[in-house]
Design a protein around this motif. Structure first.
Motif, PDB file in Angstrom:
ATOM      1  N   ASP A 404      53.287  64.736 -60.037  1.00  0.00           N
ATOM      2  CA  ASP A 404      54.712  64.399 -59.460  1.00  0.00           C
ATOM      3  C   ASP A 404      54.977  64.055 -57.964  1.00  0.00           C
ATOM      4  O   ASP A 404      54.864  64.895 -57.098  1.00  0.00           O
ATOM      5  CB  ASP A 404      55.286  65.965 -59.703  1.00  0.00           C
ATOM      6  CG  ASP A 404      57.044  65.863 -59.305  1.00  0.00           C
ATOM      7  OD1 ASP A 404      57.365  64.643 -58.956  1.00  0.00           O
ATOM      8  OD2 ASP A 404      57.817  66.727 -59.711  1.00  0.00           O
ATOM      9  N   LYS A 405      54.960  62.761 -57.812  1.00  0.00           N
ATOM     10  CA  LYS A 405      55.111  62.359 -56.596  1.00  0.00           C
ATOM     11  C   LYS A 405      56.534  62.376 -56.079  1.00  0.00           C
ATOM     12  O   LYS A 405      56.492  62.262 -54.737  1.00  0.00           O
ATOM     13  CB  LYS A 405      54.820  60.600 -56.616  1.00  0.00           C
ATOM     14  CG  LYS A 405      53.736  60.244 -57.345  1.00  0.00           C
ATOM     15  CD  LYS A 405      52.450  60.577 -56.832  1.00  0.00           C
ATOM     16  CE  LYS A 405      51.128  60.313 -57.446  1.00  0.00           C
ATOM     17  NZ  LYS A 405      49.995  60.977 -56.815  1.00  0.00           N
ATOM     18  N   GLU A 406      57.148  63.147 -56.551  1.00  0.00           N
ATOM     19  CA  GLU A 406      58.513  63.392 -55.959  1.00  0.00           C
ATOM     20  C   GLU A 406      58.486  64.582 -55.068  1.00  0.00           C
ATOM     21  O   GLU A 406      59.287  65.164 -54.391  1.00  0.00           O
ATOM     22  CB  GLU A 406      59.675  63.575 -56.983  1.00  0.00           C
ATOM     23  CG  GLU A 406      60.034  62.326 -57.724  1.00  0.00           C
ATOM     24  CD  GLU A 406      60.332  61.136 -56.823  1.00  0.00           C
ATOM     25  OE1 GLU A 406      61.387  61.588 -56.045  1.00  0.00           O
ATOM     26  OE2 GLU A 406      60.133  60.141 -56.970  1.00  0.00           O
ATOM     27  N   LYS A 407      57.390  65.396 -55.208  1.00  0.00           N
ATOM     28  CA  LYS A 407      57.309  66.890 -54.541  1.00  0.00           C
ATOM     29  C   LYS A 407      55.800  66.795 -53.944  1.00  0.00           C
ATOM     30  O   LYS A 407      54.849  67.319 -54.390  1.00  0.00           O
ATOM     31  CB  LYS A 407      57.438  67.924 -55.772  1.00  0.00           C
ATOM     32  CG  LYS A 407      58.793  68.035 -55.911  1.00  0.00           C
ATOM     33  CD  LYS A 407      59.213  69.185 -56.746  1.00  0.00           C
ATOM     34  CE  LYS A 407      60.825  69.532 -56.903  1.00  0.00           C
ATOM     35  NZ  LYS A 407      60.895  70.721 -57.850  1.00  0.00           N
ATOM     36  N   ASP A 408      55.902  66.290 -52.776  1.00  0.00           N
ATOM     37  CA  ASP A 408      54.502  66.417 -52.017  1.00  0.00           C
ATOM     38  C   ASP A 408      54.454  67.580 -50.772  1.00  0.00           C
ATOM     39  O   ASP A 408      55.836  67.767 -50.455  1.00  0.00           O
ATOM     40  CB  ASP A 408      54.047  65.275 -51.451  1.00  0.00           C
ATOM     41  CG  ASP A 408      53.873  64.064 -52.526  1.00  0.00           C
ATOM     42  OD1 ASP A 408      53.371  64.501 -53.427  1.00  0.00           O
ATOM     43  OD2 ASP A 408      54.083  63.009 -52.158  1.00  0.00           O
ATOM     44  N   HIS A 409      53.698  68.162 -50.198  1.00  0.00           N
ATOM     45  CA  HIS A 409      53.690  68.993 -49.099  1.00  0.00           C
ATOM     46  C   HIS A 409      53.704  68.057 -47.900  1.00  0.00           C
ATOM     47  O   HIS A 409      53.288  67.238 -47.774  1.00  0.00           O
ATOM     48  CB  HIS A 409      52.082  69.772 -49.147  1.00  0.00           C
ATOM     49  CG  HIS A 409      52.109  70.563 -49.937  1.00  0.00           C
ATOM     50  ND1 HIS A 409      52.986  71.391 -50.934  1.00  0.00           N
ATOM     51  CD2 HIS A 409      50.520  71.153 -50.623  1.00  0.00           C
ATOM     52  CE1 HIS A 409      52.053  71.963 -51.904  1.00  0.00           C
ATOM     53  NE2 HIS A 409      50.999  71.882 -51.704  1.00  0.00           N
ATOM     54  N   SER A 410      54.841  68.659 -47.155  1.00  0.00           N
ATOM     55  CA  SER A 410      55.165  67.888 -46.041  1.00  0.00           C
ATOM     56  C   SER A 410      54.523  68.682 -44.848  1.00  0.00           C
ATOM     57  O   SER A 410      54.771  69.788 -44.656  1.00  0.00           O
ATOM     58  CB  SER A 410      56.755  67.865 -45.720  1.00  0.00           C
ATOM     59  OG  SER A 410      57.006  67.363 -44.524  1.00  0.00           O
ATOM     60  N   ALA A 436      63.603  67.557 -47.229  1.00  0.00           N
ATOM     61  CA  ALA A 436      62.792  68.482 -46.282  1.00  0.00           C
ATOM     62  C   ALA A 436      61.695  68.022 -45.622  1.00  0.00           C
ATOM     63  O   ALA A 436      60.568  67.589 -46.475  1.00  0.00           O
ATOM     64  CB  ALA A 436      62.498  69.907 -47.293  1.00  0.00           C
ATOM     65  N   LYS A 437      61.555  67.852 -44.343  1.00  0.00           N
ATOM     66  CA  LYS A 437      60.492  67.321 -43.739  1.00  0.00           C
ATOM     67  C   LYS A 437      60.260  68.243 -42.516  1.00  0.00           C
ATOM     68  O   LYS A 437      60.838  68.752 -41.764  1.00  0.00           O
ATOM     69  CB  LYS A 437      60.952  66.002 -42.965  1.00  0.00           C
ATOM     70  CG  LYS A 437      61.398  64.891 -44.008  1.00  0.00           C
ATOM     71  CD  LYS A 437      61.587  63.470 -43.262  1.00  0.00           C
ATOM     72  CE  LYS A 437      62.127  62.581 -44.264  1.00  0.00           C
ATOM     73  NZ  LYS A 437      60.742  62.108 -45.236  1.00  0.00           N
ATOM     74  N   ALA A 438      58.807  68.408 -42.518  1.00  0.00           N
ATOM     75  CA  ALA A 438      58.290  69.419 -41.579  1.00  0.00           C
ATOM     76  C   ALA A 438      58.770  69.008 -40.005  1.00  0.00           C
ATOM     77  O   ALA A 438      58.894  69.831 -39.363  1.00  0.00           O
ATOM     78  CB  ALA A 438      56.821  69.447 -41.737  1.00  0.00           C
ATOM     79  N   VAL A 439      58.555  67.798 -39.864  1.00  0.00           N
ATOM     80  CA  VAL A 439      58.851  67.313 -38.544  1.00  0.00           C
ATOM     81  C   VAL A 439      60.398  67.684 -37.882  1.00  0.00           C
ATOM     82  O   VAL A 439      60.420  68.268 -36.857  1.00  0.00           O
ATOM     83  CB  VAL A 439      58.790  65.811 -38.213  1.00  0.00           C
ATOM     84  CG1 VAL A 439      59.764  65.029 -39.057  1.00  0.00           C
ATOM     85  CG2 VAL A 439      58.858  65.363 -36.697  1.00  0.00           C
ATOM     86  N   ASN A 440      61.102  67.792 -38.946  1.00  0.00           N
ATOM     87  CA  ASN A 440      62.651  68.358 -38.597  1.00  0.00           C
ATOM     88  C   ASN A 440      62.590  69.806 -38.194  1.00  0.00           C
ATOM     89  O   ASN A 440      63.317  70.360 -37.397  1.00  0.00           O
ATOM     90  CB  ASN A 440      63.693  67.877 -39.552  1.00  0.00           C
ATOM     91  CG  ASN A 440      63.813  66.535 -39.939  1.00  0.00           C
ATOM     92  OD1 ASN A 440      63.583  65.695 -39.031  1.00  0.00           O
ATOM     93  ND2 ASN A 440      64.045  66.138 -41.217  1.00  0.00           N
ATOM     94  N   ILE A 441      61.719  70.555 -38.857  1.00  0.00           N
ATOM     95  CA  ILE A 441      61.558  72.094 -38.514  1.00  0.00           C
ATOM     96  C   ILE A 441      60.946  72.253 -37.204  1.00  0.00           C
ATOM     97  O   ILE A 441      61.550  72.861 -36.422  1.00  0.00           O
ATOM     98  CB  ILE A 441      60.803  72.640 -39.400  1.00  0.00           C
ATOM     99  CG1 ILE A 441      61.540  72.807 -40.998  1.00  0.00           C
ATOM    100  CG2 ILE A 441      60.175  74.130 -39.175  1.00  0.00           C
ATOM    101  CD1 ILE A 441      60.695  73.309 -42.258  1.00  0.00           C
ATOM    102  N   ALA A 442      59.994  71.433 -36.836  1.00  0.00           N
ATOM    103  CA  ALA A 442      59.215  71.346 -35.492  1.00  0.00           C
ATOM    104  C   ALA A 442      60.763  71.256 -34.447  1.00  0.00           C
ATOM    105  O   ALA A 442      60.586  71.775 -33.319  1.00  0.00           O
ATOM    106  CB  ALA A 442      58.278  70.422 -35.439  1.00  0.00           C
ATOM    107  N   LYS A 443      61.333  70.105 -34.737  1.00  0.00           N
ATOM    108  CA  LYS A 443      62.418  69.820 -33.723  1.00  0.00           C
ATOM    109  C   LYS A 443      63.325  70.846 -33.378  1.00  0.00           C
ATOM    110  O   LYS A 443      63.807  71.067 -32.449  1.00  0.00           O
ATOM    111  CB  LYS A 443      62.859  68.496 -34.116  1.00  0.00           C
ATOM    112  CG  LYS A 443      64.280  68.151 -33.283  1.00  0.00           C
ATOM    113  CD  LYS A 443      65.028  66.921 -33.695  1.00  0.00           C
ATOM    114  CE  LYS A 443      65.921  66.258 -32.862  1.00  0.00           C
ATOM    115  NZ  LYS A 443      67.196  67.379 -32.455  1.00  0.00           N
ATOM    116  N   GLN A 444      63.624  71.663 -34.489  1.00  0.00           N
ATOM    117  CA  GLN A 444      64.533  72.756 -34.374  1.00  0.00           C
ATOM    118  C   GLN A 444      64.103  73.762 -33.558  1.00  0.00           C
ATOM    119  O   GLN A 444      64.754  74.334 -32.706  1.00  0.00           O
ATOM    120  CB  GLN A 444      64.931  73.229 -35.588  1.00  0.00           C
ATOM    121  CG  GLN A 444      65.967  72.141 -36.551  1.00  0.00           C
ATOM    122  CD  GLN A 444      66.447  73.170 -37.719  1.00  0.00           C
ATOM    123  OE1 GLN A 444      66.941  73.981 -37.886  1.00  0.00           O
ATOM    124  NE2 GLN A 444      66.024  72.132 -38.861  1.00  0.00           N
TER     125      GLN A 444
END
Length: 450
Positions: A404-410, A436-444
């Motif tokens: 399922d290419k719509e759901k990869d780990h970020s 949902a992107k991991a870089v956005n979590i880091a930014k917060q």
């Protein structure tokens, strides 16, 4: 005589080297006998906020309370149905009282309990809260560390649980395999590293090729070797890319091309230098990371491994260690969670001093990689971190784990305040749906810190 000498040697070793681990072992019932005469001490964050405390009712009933509930679930742990997290790690200290000896004597004569020592952790409520809220309802983990000291200031894992109600919910928590809420994904999770592993591949290419900065590659969106085709993310065509651009744009075809040129034995040696297939410096239960590229591997495995796919497995914690070493000039400081131990009045009994764990890469290699990772935020895949009131460097990653290419780990690994790093971070979001992107979590998290 020989057997006697060996026995004496082991007894000495046991009492000097292993005794504290045995005392702290959650399966050691003897340590809980201390609870008969000591009220369990508090766990505090580095600013004095209470993370765990024991409330004593008028009838003497003791209840362990966790004011922040789920937020610190995995790192603080619980004391019901066994012990986990810091509740297990600091069990001996929490059940030891270093109150003034005359006070202790008086209390014991009155048949009352002494108050246990407090453990001041390296954790920071503000950073933990930012990471916890940013991760939201996603499954995944966040680790935040100070690279110059090794202090772990934030550790979040989701799905989580409320440590206040572990006893009541134990059957559900211990049998729900779909969520595995008791698993600390930060240290025990095993994932394909995705493009964050390109940092390791880049280091190996630099070691094998002194003229690495002259590298160029013409990305056409796909590369083929031995009948296997690998594509750049979303089929993107990057065109002519340098070594720096390859990292900035996270060009899969360029790194696959690099992977085909690498010596597998030397590649494994570099991975070992970065603690793959090795014991990790970790005070909590953890999973080893695995570098799976074998001698004689075919082109497909070489390309997949170089771009962070294939069979390689890593934990978010391990990626934080690698990032920390890069941020700290190649030297990894020993990570720790306990900053100090005080008695209940606040007098310091023990303090943890930062210490070097070891050099994972040279200072020149670390400086060059940090410089390359800056390009990822300046014009590459993490440009959301550009233009802030702090500088940042890092590496994004997308790890495919199913059809399922719509759901990869970020993934994201990052450094805040590049010239004099304050924090490093490692983030993974499981089954990210694109928004949902991991870089956005880091930014917060970085935003909250600064």
């Amino acid at each position: 005589m020989a057997l006697f000498i060996v026995m004496m040697g082991y007894i000495a070793y046991f009492n000097i080297a292993e005794s504290r681990d045995i005392i702290r072992n959650p399966h050691n019932g003897r340590q809980d006998s201390y609870a008969d005469r000591v009220v369990r001490g508090k766990l505090l964050d580095r600013n004095g906020n209470i993370l765990a405390q024991t409330n004593v009712a008028e009838d003497g009933t003791e209840t362990r309370q966790y004011p922040y509930g789920n937020m610190f679930a995995h790192v603080i742990g619980y004391t019901a149905k066994g012990k986990s997290g810091l509740e297990s790690l600091a069990n001996f200290e929490l059940l030891t009282s270093n109150a003034f000896f005359l006070e202790k004597l008086k209390t014991e004569f009155q048949d009352q309990k002494n108050i246990g020592d407090n453990v001041v952790t390296t954790l920071d409520v503000n950073i933990q809260e930012a990471a916890y809220n940013a991760l939201g309802n996603n499954k995944g983990a966040v680790i935040v560390m100070e690279p110059a000291t090794g202090k772990i200031v934030g550790m979040v894992s989701k799905p989580d649980f409320d440590p206040n109600t572990v006893a009541q919910n134990w059957e559900t928590l211990s049998t729900d395999e779909s969520n595995s809420a008791l698993l600390n994904r930060a240290t025990q999770g095993q994932y394909a590293p995705g493009s964050t592993f390109k940092v390791v591949t880049a280091l190996e290419y630099m070691r094998e090729n002194p003229g690495y900065d002259a590298y160029t590659y013409n990305c056409k969106g796909a590369i083929q070797a031995s009948g296997v085709s690998i594509h750049c993310y979303n089929g993107h065509v990057h065109g002519e890319v340098s070594f720096r651009d390859s990292l900035a744009y996270s060009c899969n075809t360029s790194f696959s091309n690099i992977g085909l040129s690498l010596d597998i034995g030397k590649f494994r040696s570099t991975a070992n230098d970065l603690l793959f297939d090795s014991e990790l410096p970790c005070e909590l239960p953890y999973s080893k990371s695995k570098f799976m590229l074998k001698k004689g591997a075919d082109d497909a495995d070489r390309m997949m491994t170089a771009m962070g796919q294939g069979k390689t497995q890593v934990s978010p914690y391990h990626m934080a260690l690698i990032t920390s070493a890069i941020a700290n000039g190649g030297t990894l400081m020993k990570p720790y969670l306990i900053d100090s131990v005080t008695n209940y009045t606040g007098s310091v009994i023990e303090e943890t001093r930062p210490e070097k764990y070891g050099r994972l890469l040279s200072s020149q290699e670390a400086a060059q990689l940090k410089d390359y990772l800056t390009s990822v935020t300046e014009y590459g895949t993490a440009s959301v971190l550009k233009g802030q009131n702090y500088t940042a460097a890092g590496k994004t990653g997308t790890a495919e784990y199913s059809s399922d290419k719509e759901k990869d780990h970020s993934w994201f690994i990052g450094i805040a305040n590049v010239d004099n790093p304050d924090l490093v971070i490692s983030v993974i979001i499981e089954s990210a749906d694109g928004s949902a992107k991991a870089v956005n979590i880091a930014k917060q998290v970085f935003d909250a810190y600064y």
